[in-house]
Write an enzyme that holds these catalytic residues in place. Structure first.
Site, mmCIF file in Angstrom:
data_model
loop_
_atom_site.group_PDB
_atom_site.id
_atom_site.type_symbol
_atom_site.label_atom_id
_atom_site.label_comp_id
_atom_site.label_asym_id
_atom_site.label_seq_id
_atom_site.Cartn_x
_atom_site.Cartn_y
_atom_site.Cartn_z
ATOM 1 N N SER A 108 1.056 -1.379 0.353
ATOM 2 C CA SER A 108 0.007 -0.043 0.074
ATOM 3 C C SER A 108 1.130 1.413 -0.033
ATOM 4 O O SER A 108 1.705 1.087 0.332
ATOM 5 C CB SER A 108 -0.828 -0.092 1.514
ATOM 6 N N TYR A 159 -1.948 -1.201 10.152
ATOM 7 C CA TYR A 159 -2.013 -1.638 8.366
ATOM 8 C C TYR A 159 -0.604 -0.946 8.169
ATOM 9 O O TYR A 159 -0.270 -1.500 7.329
ATOM 10 C CB TYR A 159 -3.538 -0.529 8.390
#
Length: 250
Positions: A142, A155
């Site tokens: 990401s 995350y």
């Protein structure tokens, strides 16, 4: 960019950015073992494949947080299909709240699904890849690992770990004919964006920061994964490709 007759293990394959990529692989003649834990999304993926008359899809509902059960199930499936040629570690959870509100157990729970489950997938797939002298491992990272995002620390931590594993595995597995790369999506209009209280404002924020002034589509990720899974990328390894419209450049 052929993936015909390849067997692909794909976690989180039935939702978000996974559905279109799964269908794309099936259209190209690959066999896909799709792992997901959402019954509605699994049913939707099956229906879409059936509507197009696509063959080669096997869907398994698994809880990736149960690592021992995951390993047992994947070993059984691997024996049935003759091993996995491609592993795509895509499944992820993404709670959102200030760092001080997370417990250590919540941090660990995110790592277990987003990172540790991927490690199990690679451990199961690696013997077949080594014996064959060919393999593709693709981690879905990401752009948050580069830009840093408030309220998403577990995350972001997990995605940074996947980028690190991409490089370490690439270095270690290259001699076996196995490439390891990562794709780092930017902001895509999926269920993940439901954590934002102002969707319209978030879209404006995204477009202001991207060089390309449109929202990303699942096809953008599907094309990148098709490249890394094929022989077209046989001399590319240890890399993280941002597919983000030119948001985070590095």
């Amino acid at each position: 960019m052929s993936v015909a007759n390849k067997t692909i293990l794909y976690t989180g394959a039935a939702g978000g950015l996974g559905t279109e990529t799964t269908l794309n692989f099936l259209r190209a003649g690959a066999r896909v073992v799709a792992i997901d834990n959402n019954p509605d999304k699994i049913a939707n993926l099956k229906a879409l494949a059936e509507k197009e008359g696509l063959k080669g899809l096997a869907v398994k509902a698994l809880d990736l947080s149960d690592l021992a059960h995951l390993r047992h199930q994947l070993e059984t499936i691997s024996a049935e299909v003759g091993g996995f040629d491609v592993v795509i570690n895509n499944a992820a959870i993404y709670p959102s709240k200030p760092f001080e509100d997370y417990t250590l157990e919540e941090h660990q729970a995110v790592q277990r699904v987003n990172v540790d489950a991927g490690i199990v997938c690679v451990q199961v797939a690696l013997p077949h890849m080594r014996a064959k002298g060919w393999g593709r491992i693709i981690n879905i990272a990401s752009v948050t690992a580069y830009g840093g995002w408030a309220n998403l620390s577990p995350y972001v931590q997990s995605k940074g770990a996947l980028i690190g594993l991409t490089r370490a595995w690439a270095r270690e597995f290259g001699a076996y004919g196995i490439t390891v790369n990562a794709v780092a999506p930017g902001a895509f209009p999926t269920d993940a964006e439901k954590i934002h209280p102002d969707p319209g404002g978030y879209t404006r924020f995204v477009l202001d920061h991207q060089a390309i002034k449109r929202r990303g589509s699942p096809e953008d990720i599907a094309n990148a994964l098709m490249y890394f899974a094929s022989d077209a990328a046989s001399f590319v390894t240890g890399q993280t490709l941002n597919v983000d419209g030119g948001w985070v450049m590095h």
